[in-house]
Each structure stands twice: as structure tokens, then as C-alpha cells.
Design an enzyme around this catalytic site. Structure first.
Site, PDB file in Angstrom:
ATOM      1  N   ASP A 108     113.945 -20.040  10.445  1.00  7.82           N
ATOM      2  CA  ASP A 108     112.606 -19.428  10.402  1.00  7.82           C
ATOM      3  C   ASP A 108     112.534 -18.511   9.177  1.00  7.82           C
ATOM      4  OD1 ASP A 108     110.291 -18.315  12.829  1.00  7.82           O
ATOM      5  OD2 ASP A 108     110.478 -17.470  10.828  1.00  7.82           O
ATOM      6  N   ASP A 129     106.652 -22.436   8.678  1.00  3.66           N
ATOM      7  CA  ASP A 129     107.835 -21.725   8.188  1.00  3.66           C
ATOM      8  C   ASP A 129     109.058 -21.884   9.089  1.00  3.66           C
ATOM      9  OD1 ASP A 129     107.277 -20.020  10.336  1.00  3.66           O
ATOM     10  OD2 ASP A 129     107.899 -18.248   9.212  1.00  3.66           O
ATOM     11  N   GLU A 130     109.059 -22.912   9.947  1.00  3.46           N
ATOM     12  CA  GLU A 130     110.272 -23.091  10.742  1.00  3.46           C
ATOM     13  C   GLU A 130     110.590 -24.541  11.038  1.00  3.46           C
ATOM     14  OE1 GLU A 130     108.397 -20.479  13.851  1.00  3.46           O
ATOM     15  OE2 GLU A 130     109.568 -21.788  15.159  1.00  3.46           O
TER      16      GLU A 130
HETATM   17  N1  DCP Z   1     100.869 -16.072  10.999  1.00  2.00           N
HETATM   18  C1  DCP Z   1      99.518 -15.710  11.107  1.00  2.00           C
HETATM   19  N2  DCP Z   1      99.060 -15.071  12.240  1.00  2.00           N
HETATM   20  C2  DCP Z   1      99.915 -14.782  13.266  1.00  2.00           C
HETATM   21  C3  DCP Z   1     101.274 -15.145  13.176  1.00  2.00           C
HETATM   22  C4  DCP Z   1     101.713 -15.784  12.013  1.00  2.00           C
HETATM   23  O1  DCP Z   1      98.750 -15.987  10.189  1.00  2.00           O
HETATM   24  N3  DCP Z   1      99.458 -14.142  14.370  1.00  2.00           N
HETATM   25  C5  DCP Z   1     101.340 -16.731   9.761  1.00  2.00           C
HETATM   26  C6  DCP Z   1     101.814 -15.703   8.760  1.00  2.00           C
HETATM   27  C7  DCP Z   1     103.308 -15.755   8.862  1.00  2.00           C
HETATM   28  C8  DCP Z   1     103.571 -17.196   9.242  1.00  2.00           C
HETATM   29  O2  DCP Z   1     102.449 -17.599  10.015  1.00  2.00           O
HETATM   30  O3  DCP Z   1     103.947 -15.396   7.643  1.00  2.00           O
HETATM   31  C9  DCP Z   1     104.856 -17.387  10.026  1.00  2.00           C
HETATM   32  O4  DCP Z   1     104.797 -16.670  11.237  1.00  2.00           O
HETATM   33  P1  DCP Z   1     106.041 -15.970  11.898  1.00  2.00           P
HETATM   34  O5  DCP Z   1     105.678 -15.702  13.311  1.00  2.00           O
HETATM   35  O6  DCP Z   1     107.269 -16.750  11.623  1.00  2.00           O
HETATM   36  O7  DCP Z   1     106.106 -14.553  11.210  1.00  2.00           O
HETATM   37  P2  DCP Z   1     106.629 -14.139   9.784  1.00  2.00           P
HETATM   38  O8  DCP Z   1     107.300 -15.260   9.062  1.00  2.00           O
HETATM   39  O9  DCP Z   1     105.518 -13.503   9.042  1.00  2.00           O
HETATM   40  O10 DCP Z   1     107.673 -12.995  10.124  1.00  2.00           O
HETATM   41  P3  DCP Z   1     109.139 -13.114  10.733  1.00  2.00           P
HETATM   42  O11 DCP Z   1     110.030 -12.517   9.682  1.00  2.00           O
HETATM   43  O12 DCP Z   1     109.088 -12.270  11.960  1.00  2.00           O
HETATM   44  O13 DCP Z   1     109.431 -14.541  11.006  1.00  2.00           O
HETATM   45 CA    CA Z   2     108.911 -16.497  10.004  1.00  2.00          CA
HETATM   46 CA    CA Z   3     107.794 -18.890  12.424  1.00  5.68          CA
END
Ligand code: DCP
Ligand code: CA
Ligand code: CA
Length: 367
Positions: free
Chosen positions: A10, A110-111
Site C-alpha cells: 500500500d 495505490d494497493e
Molecule cells: N482517497 C480519497 N478519499 C478517501 C481515502 C482515500 O480520495 N477518503 C485517495 C487519496 C489517497 C488514496 O486514495 O492518497 C489512497 O488511499 P489510502 O487509504 O491508501 O490512504 P493514503 O495512501 O493517502 O495514506 P496511507 O499512508 O495511510 O496509506
Molecule cells: Ca496508501
Molecule cells: Ca490504499
């Protein structure tokens, strides 16, 4: 039985990390990527934020005006989402990740899950080294960090990944699953939202360990069969869903040579019974249902013929499977004149699993 070795990769604070990549001067400052609704200057929600911003309580989903307020007096940078750019980076990284896996399943922008069982010969030590190697490669090739969880299945890999972020590497061996999962709050399991967690609380279930010990019959009474059984299995770290490319045209087939060239249906069915039985074992193991049954016949002149039939609904039932194969061969013999030399049986369109997954997903979205 030897355990599978599954990874979940991720990417860290993904949209915000992409922005840092294109503009390194952002690093060290709070970075917020937002979806601006356009009604007023600040209306909209936070898509994601880097870890500097998260220290101020800024996270995905909160209103932008609230994020602004929390970041007042800092050097915070607010940017609108640029989905195309993130997609491009995602595509490149996914292609690279795929090369490390026996089988690969992207589970979001992203995963991705990587089944690496064969690559590491079932060794969790080797898997840890491989995970580190992939982290280093992705960091140097793309400048992006990620967190990774390694476990005996997708469920454990996912929770392991979430347990240490950013830039984490968490390995949970099969013998460590119970100890790892039990102390976690139930809402760490996919599908346990606020409502369900509250319901579980009234039953005296707070942790995954509580849920694992809870009588499965009672769970079924309270949450229904599908969810009750799912919660029980999940809490016990049980998850047999395969890592597989979504939309992959998958099939299971077996082929064998007949003892003698023949047009005798009884002799043919003797052989196909062995093949269908073999396929059924795999079906049970993979917990899938299938909607298409096919036969293959290689004739004495080595010409190959196939016939197939689509069923009304997905099955995993051996009897219907055998009957369909029999019907297909009966029909085929009526249409051909040569003797048959080799025969094969094939199933595809694994629809049932998909439906089950959809049912669960749509249920979860309702929470
Ligand atoms: N995303 C979004 N709205 C949300 C959750 C996520 O637009 N409520 C988008 C932005 C994030 C991407 O999806 O960058 C991936 O979500 P993740 O839940 O994997 O969160 P992040 O990658 O941002 O953070 P982490 O480091 O916790 O994985
Ligand atoms: Ca992420
Ligand atoms: Ca994710």
C-alpha cells in the site's frame, strides 16, 4: 499443508506523496490534497494529507475548511487532486510490482496483493527479504515509499500492512496470526463499521480475539449466515480467497489420453469422471463456483474439437457437472464420426465467488 505467502503493498499517503515527487520543496511541510467542490473557495473535502499534516489531525474525508483551521500558522500547502498524474505513477509502479509475484491482484489505485509463495518457496524469512528488496527498488526507481504486510493470506497481509505506516514492513507468520490479531479492536476487520462494532459491543465483543472465541452459531443468528460466518473466519485469520488478476479469464482444465481410441460413451465417461473429480477438488479448495462447462476431444487424426455449455447459475456441484459433461459428449459423438484419442474437461466463468464478494462489499458499503 504448506502456507501461502501473500503480500499487500500500500503506497504511503499516495496522492500527497505524488505531489511531493513532482515538487520536492513540499517535503517537510504539511501537504493537503483536496477535492474542491467549487461552491465556495474552501468547500470540499480532504482527499489525503502527508504525515506532517496528519500530526495536526488532518486526514482523508474531513472538510477542507477544518483542515485549514487545524493547519493555521503552518506552512501548509493545499493542492487540488490531479488524478491523471497519480494514475500514471500508479500504473508504472503496479507494472513493476507485478514482476515480483507468482500472481498479482491490484486492489485500488495505490494497493496490490502479491502471492509470492513459489518465489520464496514458502519461506516467510525469504518473503521479508523480498519485501525489503521491492521497497528499495520502488524507492530508487520511482522515488515512492510504501508499506507492506506479509501474511498467510490477504486478510492478514492487509491488517499487517495497516499496523505499521508509513514505510512499514510487517511480517505475520501463520503461527503468529492469533497473537497478532486478538488484541486489535474489531473495527480493524474489513466490514466491521461503526454500527456493527456497536452491535458487537453489546454482545461483549470488543477485540478480534473476543470475536474469534464467540460462538459462531450466535453470530449467524445476529448477523445472518454470510456475515456471521465471515466474521468468525476473519477473526480467526482465515481467508481462502485467491490472489488473482481481476477480470482475468480464468479456467481450470484437465486432459488425458484414453486407453484406446474409441467412440464408446461408457469408456469416455469413465475417464471424464476422473477428470471432473480432480477439477472438483480444486474447485472446493478455491471455494469458487463456475458457470461454464466445456469438453475437448482430440480425434485419431489429431484434430481438436471443443464444445461448451453455459449454466443458468454458478454451481460447484459434482453431479450437475458430470451430467453436463455427459450431455456434451453425447451430443458431440452425434456430430462426429472419427474415434476419439484424448479427452479434456474444462470449467470457467467463476461467477459465484464474484457474487459473494459483491454481496459482502455492498453490505459493507451500507455501514
Ligand atoms: N482517497 C480519497 N478519499 C478517501 C481515502 C482515500 O480520495 N477518503 C485517495 C487519496 C489517497 C488514496 O486514495 O492518497 C489512497 O488511499 P489510502 O487509504 O491508501 O490512504 P493514503 O495512501 O493517502 O495514506 P496511507 O499512508 O495511510 O496509506
Ligand atoms: Ca496508501
Ligand atoms: Ca490504499
Amino acid at each position: 499443508m504448506q502456507s501461502r505467502v501473500v503480500m499487500l503493498v500500500d503506497l504511503d499517503y499516495f496522492f500527497a506523496q505524488c505531489e511531493e515527487l513532482r515538487n520536492p520543496s513540499l517535503k517537510g511541510k504539511p501537504v493537503v490534497v483536496g477535492v474542491y467542490s467549487g461552491r465556495t473557495e474552501d468547500s470540499g473535502a480532504v482527499s489525503t494529507a502527508n504525515y506532517v499534516a496528519r500530526k495536526y489531525g488532518v486526514k482523508s474525508g474531513i472538510p477542507l475548511f477544518l483542515a485549514k483551521k487545524r493547519l493555521e500558522g503552518t506552512e501548509a500547502v493545499f493542492l487540488p487532486v490531479d488524478y491523471g498524474f497519480y494514475q500514471q505513477i500508479s500504473d508504472e509502479i503496479m507494472r513493476a510490482l507485478k514482476g515480483y509475484a507468482d500472481s498479482f491482484e491490484q486492489a485500488g489505485i495505490d494497493e496490490a496483493y502479491l502471492d509470492v509463495t513459489l518465489k520464496v518457496q514458502g519461506s516467510f524469512e525469504a518473503a521479508k527479504e523480498l519485501a525489503q528488496k521491492i521497497k528499495d527498488a520502488v524507492k530508487s526507481q520511482f522515488g515512492i515509499t510504501f508499506s507492506v504486510g506479509v501474511g498467510p493470506n490477504k486478510l492478514v497481509a492487509k491488517i499487517a500492512c495497516d499496523s505499521q505506516k508509513p514505510d512499514g514492513l510487517t511480517v505475520v507468520k501463520p503461527e503468529g496470526v492469533a497473537v497478532f490479531l486478538s488484541p486489535l479492536p474489531v473495527d480493524r476487520l474489513l466490514g466491521v463499521g461503526r454500527k456493527i462494532a456497536a452491535k458487537m459491543e453489546t454482545l461483549g465483543i470488543r477485540t478480534v480475539g473476543d470475536l474469534a472465541k464467540y460462538d459462531v452459531q450466535r453470530l449467524v443468528e445476529v448477523f445472518g449466515k454470510t456475515l456471521g460466518v465471515y466474521f468468525h473466519n476473519a477473526a480467526n485469520g482465515v481467508d481462502n480467497t485467491p490472489v488473482q488478476e481481476t477480470g482475468e479469464a480464468e479456467s481450470i482444465s484437465r486432459i488425458a489420453t484414453l486407453k484406446e481410441n474409441t467412440r464408446d460413451l461408457t469408456l469416455i465417461l469413465e475417464k471424464t469422471d476422473e477428470l471432473t473429480e480432480d477439477i472438483c477438488k480444486e474447485v472446493v479448495q478455491r471455494k469458487v463456483g463456475f458457470r461454464q462447462v466445456g469438453i475437448i476431444a482430440v480425434m485419431t487424426d489429431l484434430s481438436m474439437h471443443s464444445r461448451s455449455q453455459t449454466l443458468e447459475k454458478p454451481i460447484s456441484d459434482m453431479e450437475i457437472f458430470r451430467r453436463t459433461v455427459q450431455e456434451l459428449f453425447e451430443k458431440f459423438l452425434g456430430e462426429s464420426e472419427l474415434e476419439i484419442r484424448r479427452i479434456g474437461v474444462k470449467i470457467s466463468r467463476f461467477a459465484e465467488e464474484e457474487t459473494k464478494q459483491k454481496q459482502l462489499t455492498s453490505f459493507f458499503q451500507g455501514n
